[in-house]
Design a protein around this motif. Structure first.
Motif, PDB file in Angstrom:
ATOM      1  N   PRO A 169       0.831  -1.211   0.000  1.00 56.61           N
ATOM      2  CA  PRO A 169       0.000   0.000   0.000  1.00 56.61           C
ATOM      3  C   PRO A 169       0.867   1.263   0.000  1.00 56.61           C
ATOM      4  O   PRO A 169       1.846   1.345   0.757  1.00 56.61           O
ATOM      5  CB  PRO A 169      -0.802  -0.125   1.295  1.00 56.61           C
ATOM      6  CG  PRO A 169       0.003  -1.033   2.163  1.00 56.61           C
ATOM      7  CD  PRO A 169       0.701  -1.985   1.246  1.00 56.61           C
ATOM      8  N   ALA A 170       0.497   2.222  -0.821  1.00 57.69           N
ATOM      9  CA  ALA A 170       1.200   3.510  -0.869  1.00 57.69           C
ATOM     10  C   ALA A 170       0.605   4.430   0.181  1.00 57.69           C
ATOM     11  O   ALA A 170       0.122   5.534  -0.114  1.00 57.69           O
ATOM     12  CB  ALA A 170       1.095   4.121  -2.266  1.00 57.69           C
ATOM     13  N   ASP A 171       0.642   3.965   1.424  1.00 54.13           N
ATOM     14  CA  ASP A 171      -0.062   4.674   2.479  1.00 54.13           C
ATOM     15  C   ASP A 171       0.605   4.358   3.820  1.00 54.13           C
ATOM     16  O   ASP A 171       0.715   3.200   4.220  1.00 54.13           O
ATOM     17  CB  ASP A 171      -1.530   4.243   2.505  1.00 54.13           C
ATOM     18  CG  ASP A 171      -2.290   4.904   3.645  1.00 54.13           C
ATOM     19  OD1 ASP A 171      -2.702   6.058   3.465  1.00 54.13           O
ATOM     20  OD2 ASP A 171      -2.439   4.268   4.700  1.00 54.13           O
ATOM     21  N   HIS A 172       1.051   5.399   4.500  1.00 57.27           N
ATOM     22  CA  HIS A 172       1.822   5.229   5.738  1.00 57.27           C
ATOM     23  C   HIS A 172       1.050   4.441   6.794  1.00 57.27           C
ATOM     24  O   HIS A 172       1.581   3.515   7.411  1.00 57.27           O
ATOM     25  CB  HIS A 172       2.216   6.603   6.279  1.00 57.27           C
ATOM     26  CG  HIS A 172       3.031   6.548   7.517  1.00 57.27           C
ATOM     27  ND1 HIS A 172       2.486   6.545   8.776  1.00 57.27           N
ATOM     28  CD2 HIS A 172       4.375   6.468   7.705  1.00 57.27           C
ATOM     29  CE1 HIS A 172       3.444   6.483   9.681  1.00 57.27           C
ATOM     30  NE2 HIS A 172       4.599   6.444   9.065  1.00 57.27           N
ATOM     31  N   ALA A 173      -0.219   4.796   7.002  1.00 58.70           N
ATOM     32  CA  ALA A 173      -1.000   4.137   8.052  1.00 58.70           C
ATOM     33  C   ALA A 173      -1.203   2.658   7.740  1.00 58.70           C
ATOM     34  O   ALA A 173      -1.148   1.813   8.642  1.00 58.70           O
ATOM     35  CB  ALA A 173      -2.345   4.840   8.209  1.00 58.70           C
ATOM     36  N   ALA A 174      -1.438   2.351   6.463  1.00 64.45           N
ATOM     37  CA  ALA A 174      -1.628   0.951   6.078  1.00 64.45           C
ATOM     38  C   ALA A 174      -0.328   0.168   6.229  1.00 64.45           C
ATOM     39  O   ALA A 174      -0.332  -0.986   6.674  1.00 64.45           O
ATOM     40  CB  ALA A 174      -2.146   0.877   4.638  1.00 64.45           C
ATOM     41  N   LEU A 175       0.787   0.783   5.870  1.00 64.46           N
ATOM     42  CA  LEU A 175       2.081   0.120   6.027  1.00 64.46           C
ATOM     43  C   LEU A 175       2.359  -0.188   7.493  1.00 64.46           C
ATOM     44  O   LEU A 175       2.858  -1.260   7.848  1.00 64.46           O
ATOM     45  CB  LEU A 175       3.195   1.012   5.460  1.00 64.46           C
ATOM     46  CG  LEU A 175       3.230   1.154   3.939  1.00 64.46           C
ATOM     47  CD1 LEU A 175       4.134   2.322   3.539  1.00 64.46           C
ATOM     48  CD2 LEU A 175       3.716  -0.137   3.292  1.00 64.46           C
ATOM     49  N   LEU A 176       2.009   0.768   8.359  1.00 64.38           N
ATOM     50  CA  LEU A 176       2.296   0.638   9.788  1.00 64.38           C
ATOM     51  C   LEU A 176       1.564  -0.547  10.411  1.00 64.38           C
ATOM     52  O   LEU A 176       2.004  -1.083  11.435  1.00 64.38           O
ATOM     53  CB  LEU A 176       1.905   1.942  10.496  1.00 64.38           C
ATOM     54  CG  LEU A 176       2.448   2.226  11.888  1.00 64.38           C
ATOM     55  CD1 LEU A 176       3.958   2.075  11.946  1.00 64.38           C
ATOM     56  CD2 LEU A 176       2.032   3.626  12.327  1.00 64.38           C
ATOM     57  N   LYS A 177       0.465  -0.944   9.796  1.00 66.76           N
ATOM     58  CA  LYS A 177      -0.304  -2.063  10.346  1.00 66.76           C
ATOM     59  C   LYS A 177       0.306  -3.413   9.998  1.00 66.76           C
ATOM     60  O   LYS A 177      -0.070  -4.439  10.566  1.00 66.76           O
ATOM     61  CB  LYS A 177      -1.746  -2.010   9.815  1.00 66.76           C
ATOM     62  CG  LYS A 177      -2.566  -0.859  10.384  1.00 66.76           C
ATOM     63  CD  LYS A 177      -3.969  -0.852   9.779  1.00 66.76           C
ATOM     64  CE  LYS A 177      -4.754   0.367  10.273  1.00 66.76           C
ATOM     65  NZ  LYS A 177      -6.002   0.564   9.508  1.00 66.76           N
ATOM     66  N   LEU A 178       1.224  -3.440   9.037  1.00 73.35           N
ATOM     67  CA  LEU A 178       1.782  -4.720   8.585  1.00 73.35           C
ATOM     68  C   LEU A 178       2.837  -5.240   9.572  1.00 73.35           C
ATOM     69  O   LEU A 178       3.542  -4.451  10.206  1.00 73.35           O
ATOM     70  CB  LEU A 178       2.390  -4.558   7.194  1.00 73.35           C
ATOM     71  CG  LEU A 178       1.366  -4.314   6.081  1.00 73.35           C
ATOM     72  CD1 LEU A 178       2.047  -3.818   4.811  1.00 73.35           C
ATOM     73  CD2 LEU A 178       0.561  -5.580   5.800  1.00 73.35           C
ATOM     74  N   PRO A 179       2.961  -6.571   9.698  1.00 66.60           N
ATOM     75  CA  PRO A 179       3.904  -7.157  10.660  1.00 66.60           C
ATOM     76  C   PRO A 179       5.348  -6.760  10.363  1.00 66.60           C
ATOM     77  O   PRO A 179       5.793  -6.831   9.213  1.00 66.60           O
ATOM     78  CB  PRO A 179       3.707  -8.667  10.473  1.00 66.60           C
ATOM     79  CG  PRO A 179       2.374  -8.820   9.843  1.00 66.60           C
ATOM     80  CD  PRO A 179       2.163  -7.590   9.000  1.00 66.60           C
ATOM     81  N   GLY A 180       6.062  -6.338  11.392  1.00 65.77           N
ATOM     82  CA  GLY A 180       7.473  -6.008  11.258  1.00 65.77           C
ATOM     83  C   GLY A 180       7.741  -4.606  10.760  1.00 65.77           C
ATOM     84  O   GLY A 180       8.903  -4.216  10.633  1.00 65.77           O
ATOM     85  N   ILE A 181       6.672  -3.870  10.448  1.00 63.74           N
ATOM     86  CA  ILE A 181       6.829  -2.488   9.983  1.00 63.74           C
ATOM     87  C   ILE A 181       6.423  -1.538  11.095  1.00 63.74           C
ATOM     88  O   ILE A 181       5.257  -1.480  11.470  1.00 63.74           O
ATOM     89  CB  ILE A 181       5.994  -2.228   8.712  1.00 63.74           C
ATOM     90  CG1 ILE A 181       6.500  -3.113   7.572  1.00 63.74           C
ATOM     91  CG2 ILE A 181       6.059  -0.748   8.330  1.00 63.74           C
ATOM     92  CD1 ILE A 181       5.777  -2.889   6.249  1.00 63.74           C
ATOM     93  N   GLY A 182       7.386  -0.814  11.637  1.00 57.68           N
ATOM     94  CA  GLY A 182       7.146   0.157  12.693  1.00 57.68           C
ATOM     95  C   GLY A 182       7.240   1.566  12.151  1.00 57.68           C
ATOM     96  O   GLY A 182       7.221   1.779  10.932  1.00 57.68           O
ATOM     97  N   PRO A 183       7.336   2.540  13.030  1.00 53.68           N
ATOM     98  CA  PRO A 183       7.334   3.953  12.605  1.00 53.68           C
ATOM     99  C   PRO A 183       8.442   4.276  11.600  1.00 53.68           C
ATOM    100  O   PRO A 183       8.186   4.951  10.604  1.00 53.68           O
ATOM    101  CB  PRO A 183       7.555   4.711  13.918  1.00 53.68           C
ATOM    102  CG  PRO A 183       7.070   3.796  14.981  1.00 53.68           C
ATOM    103  CD  PRO A 183       7.341   2.404  14.482  1.00 53.68           C
ATOM    104  N   TYR A 184       9.644   3.813  11.867  1.00 51.41           N
ATOM    105  CA  TYR A 184      10.732   4.113  10.927  1.00 51.41           C
ATOM    106  C   TYR A 184      10.469   3.487   9.558  1.00 51.41           C
ATOM    107  O   TYR A 184      10.546   4.173   8.524  1.00 51.41           O
ATOM    108  CB  TYR A 184      12.095   3.628  11.457  1.00 51.41           C
ATOM    109  CG  TYR A 184      13.078   3.546  10.310  1.00 51.41           C
ATOM    110  CD1 TYR A 184      13.638   4.717   9.794  1.00 51.41           C
ATOM    111  CD2 TYR A 184      13.343   2.343   9.659  1.00 51.41           C
ATOM    112  CE1 TYR A 184      14.462   4.678   8.685  1.00 51.41           C
ATOM    113  CE2 TYR A 184      14.165   2.293   8.555  1.00 51.41           C
ATOM    114  CZ  TYR A 184      14.722   3.460   8.072  1.00 51.41           C
ATOM    115  OH  TYR A 184      15.516   3.430   6.969  1.00 51.41           O
ATOM    116  N   THR A 185      10.207   2.189   9.545  1.00 53.79           N
ATOM    117  CA  THR A 185      10.106   1.476   8.266  1.00 53.79           C
ATOM    118  C   THR A 185       8.902   1.951   7.451  1.00 53.79           C
ATOM    119  O   THR A 185       8.990   2.063   6.218  1.00 53.79           O
ATOM    120  CB  THR A 185      10.047  -0.032   8.522  1.00 53.79           C
ATOM    121  OG1 THR A 185      11.192  -0.420   9.301  1.00 53.79           O
ATOM    122  CG2 THR A 185      10.075  -0.815   7.213  1.00 53.79           C
TER     123      THR A 185
END
Length: 347
Positions: A111-127
């Motif tokens: 997803p080209a979307d910060h909030a959606a990325l943040l929900k994925l496993p292993g993806i935190g604020p930095y990533t």
DNA sequence: GAGGCGTGGTA
DNA sequence: TTACCAAGCCT
């Protein structure tokens, strides 16, 4: 502030480091766009890990699984084995979870979307910020250890980390441009990795040399301040390497949670603070021979000293683990501490 | 929010 | 040899 980011981007256009996952400024001018899958893969691998350590792993992963759908379809053991040696194995478990989530919930596209990325496993604020910024050129504030160090020095911030994180993030936010935010993020990190280094920063050739307050104050080498870390205790244990007459090795898959979770390893004792001269944790009855020497290994929060027991066995009955046929056993599938035990047994 | 979680390079 | 360090996340 626009002038500062302009100075940095000009520097980056000339000095951007070449990396297998990176689309550099020249490539972008030629119309090349980053592959979000490759950006994600690299960012997960780069968590607390150097570019030098990551490079070959990244190439192998992309060659073996060219798309996120390929990775999502892989066996767990294949991925864990390919990750062996890179460390922080929860990343590999989350890598698979994330790939499967992208396929199941996002049609196989990140997803080209910060909030959606943040929900994925292993993806935190930095990533999440790094992928949004680098892969999709969305303006997000990317703050890793490099950025923290550069900001602490630029603004001569002496508050120790992690308490200083919020104010350093504000500084990073103000310096982030609306144009080319992805290149800007990579430029700050390159700056931190090559010039604004933890020790002996090369202030003389830094594009931000003039505005940097710590350079003016002479405090750059001592920043950022960090709260002191605890000393590592020493733990002791025993591992057991049994080889069957047909060459198969007795191994076990470690539990998914905790240290070396999900990785293949040798059965053995718990790892405890006090050395017990008598070996415990044997996985089966055998004529165990204690090897001369020991395995020494340091984890994030303790030192480990392992005794290594070996045996040649005919019986296939074991209390723990399973026999892995000789042609399926690859030492490179082992986490480093377990490979050290194997190396000692082979020597 | 503080601690668990790897490894290899470097001084 | 020892200690520190590296593009953090999860609980």
């Amino acid at each position: 502030m626009r002038d500062l980011s302009r100075e940095l981007l000009d520097w980056y256009d000339i000095h951007a480091r070449a990396m297998p996952w990176r689309v550099g400024p020249r490539d972008k001018l030629a119309g090349v766009r980053p592959d979000p899958y490759a950006v994600w893969m690299s960012e997960i691998m780069l968590q607390q890990t150097t570019v030098a350590a990551v490079t070959e792993y990244f190439k192998r992963f992309i060659a073996r699984w060219p798309t996120v759908a390929d990775l999502a379809a892989a066996e767990d053991a294949e991925v864990m084995g390919e990750w062996a040696g890179l460390g922080y194995y929860a990343r590999a478990r989350n890598l698979l979870k994330c790939a499967r989530a992208v396929v199941a919930d996002h049609g196989g596209q990140f997803p080209a979307d910060h909030a959606a990325l943040l929900k994925l496993p292993g993806i935190g604020p930095y990533t999440a910020a790094a992928i949004a910024s680098i892969a999709f050129d969305l303006r997000h504030v990317v703050v890793d250890g490099n950025v923290e160090r550069v900001m602490a020095r630029m603004f001569d911030e002496h508050t120790p980390l992690p308490a200083a994180k919020p104010v350093l993030t504000e500084h990073a936010d103000r310096l982030t441009p609306n144009e080319r935010p992805g290149d800007h993020a990579q430029a700050v990190m390159d700056l931190g990795a090559t010039i604004c280094t933890p020790k002996s920063p090369a202030c003389g050739i830094c594009p931000w040399r003039d505005p940097c307050r710590a350079r003016a104050a002479g405090t750059a080498p001592e920043l950022p301040k960090k709260t002191p870390k605890k000393a590592k205790p020493i733990r002791h244990g025993t591992v057991y390497l049994a080889q069957r007459d047909d060459g198969a090795w007795l191994v076990e898959t470690r539990p998914d949670k905790g240290l070396l979770g999900g990785m293949m390893g040798w059965p053995g004792s718990d790892w405890v603070d006090v050395a017990d001269p008598r070996p415990t944790g044997s996985p089966m009855r055998a004529d165990w021979i204690k090897l001369n020497g020991e395995v020494r290994h340091t984890f994030t929060h303790f030192h480990l000293i392992l005794d290594v027991m070996v045996a040649q066995v005919a019986d296939t009955q074991a209390d723990r683990g399973f026999f892995l046929p000789r042609d399926q056993f690859r030492p490179s599938d082992l986490p480093t501490v377990m490979r050290k035990a194997f190396d000692l047994a082979q020597s």
